[in-house]
Write a protein that holds these residues in place. Structure first.
Motif: not given
Ligand code: PHE
Length: 346
Positions: A240, A262, A269-272, A275, A280, A282, A321-322
């Motif tokens: 993160i 992400f 969009r996949v977090l990680g 940005g 990628h 933000w 998001l999750k």
């Protein structure tokens, strides 16, 4: 008569047939009754000679009828019991099972994550007054930031704290908690908030979790660590990357908008990652900052003694998001198929 009666009574297969036989032998016009009547016309000697046999015949027919009747009745009861029996071993149809709504689930998860960091859960009223929702948060009457909140006001209300309204954020719980408990403070405040707004990413009612830490020597580093720790636990990944961007909220100074990096994978969009990396971007995640000295004062605390940070995050957005949901409005449609699709209903 005797043999005929015994044979036919024994052969009777149901109570109706048996009753017909009773009438045939013992009824007013019955054959046994007719024999009995002949006794009256006999001489005493003759009667004495004949009576025992005739009376024995009547008795044997009566007994045979009674015995057959009880056998037939028992059989009939047996049939009825068999047809009325409930089979308690048959499998029952499945009753639909409920489940915890994704929003409630996320709020529970947040409470758990923050409990591990020593935060208690605080609550405040959804029907709030103007003072807690705005004035005490450094937004006096005529403050331009008020216009951005699309507030639902209750008409014709003006108690001590000003007009009544549906709270537009969970921030009034900051003030209520400090006034009620003083310092230090370490709380989160989850709950419903309301703004007159509606499209795919906005609903007039949505959910926020407020965070507030007040203590001595609290600074932005504590805020950043807390948010990183919470987001890593919530999204179950160490990958993160946060970007803290200068911003403005009347109740924090300085104010920080927090973005999360992400990647786009299969159009989602996949977090990680940062940005800024190739492919990628933000995403704006939450608002936060150091609690404004004016807010501390209005909440009864001396800003020279106490400092703190606060943040406010959209619960529905965290859930989207999750779990990869894309239309916020579906959260509040109550469509079981939607819940099932995302694995939230049995
Ligand atoms: N109350 C702000 C909002 O609803 C979020 C926020 C909370 C910002 C706490 C800073 C500190 O937009």
């Amino acid at each position: 008569i005797h043999n005929d009666a015994q044979a036919r009574i024994a052969a009777a297969q149901d109570l109706t047939t048996l009753e017909a036989l009773r009438v045939e032998f013992l009824g007013k016009q019955g054959s046994v009754s007719a024999l009995l009547k002949t006794l009256g016309k006999m001489s005493p000697d003759e009667r004495q000679a004949q009576a025992p046999a005739i009376q024995a015949l009547r008795q044997s027919v009566t007994d045979a009828l009674a015995q057959r009747k009880s056998v037939l009745e028992a059989a009939e009861l047996e049939v009825r019991l068999a047809s009325e029996r409930l089979d308690l071993t048959l499998p029952a149809p499945d009753a639909p099972r409920g489940s915890v709504h994704p929003v409630s689930q996320v709020m529970d998860e947040l409470a758990e994550i923050f409990a591990d960091l020593g935060f208690a859960v605080a609550t405040g009223p959804e029907v709030e007054d103007d003072w807690y929702n705005f004035t005490a948060l450094n937004m006096p009457e005529s403050h331009p930031a008020r216009a951005m909140h699309d507030t639902f006001y209750f008409p014709d209300t003006a108690p001590k704290g000003g007009r009544m309204l549906l709270r537009t954020h969970t921030s009034p719980v900051q003030v209520r908690t400090m006034l009620a408990e003083g310092a230090p403070v370490r709380i989160i405040a989850p709950g419903r908030v309301y703004r007159s707004d509606s499209d795919a990413t906005h609903t007039p009612m949505f959910h926020q979790v407020e965070g507030l830490v007040i203590d001595k020597g609290i600074h932005l580093g504590h805020l950043k660590w807390t948010l990183e720790t919470f987001l890593k636990a919530f999204f179950e990944t160490d990958d993160i990357v946060l970007r803290l961007r200068p911003s403005y909220f009347p109740f924090t100074e300085p104010s920080v908008e927090v973005d999360v990096g992400f990647a786009i994978v299969d159009g989602k969009r996949v977090l990680g990652g940062s940005g800024d990396a190739a492919g990628h971007g933000w995403m704006e995640l939450l608002g936060s900052g150091m609690v404004n000295a004016r807010v501390l004062e209005m909440s009864g605390l001396d800003p020279n003694e106490w400092q703190g940070f606060a943040f406010g995050v959209g619960v529905d957005r965290l859930a989207m998001l999750k779990y990869g949901m894309d239309d916020l409005r579906a959260f509040f449609d109550g469509d079981v198929r939607w819940l099932q699709h995302y694995g939230f209903s049995a």
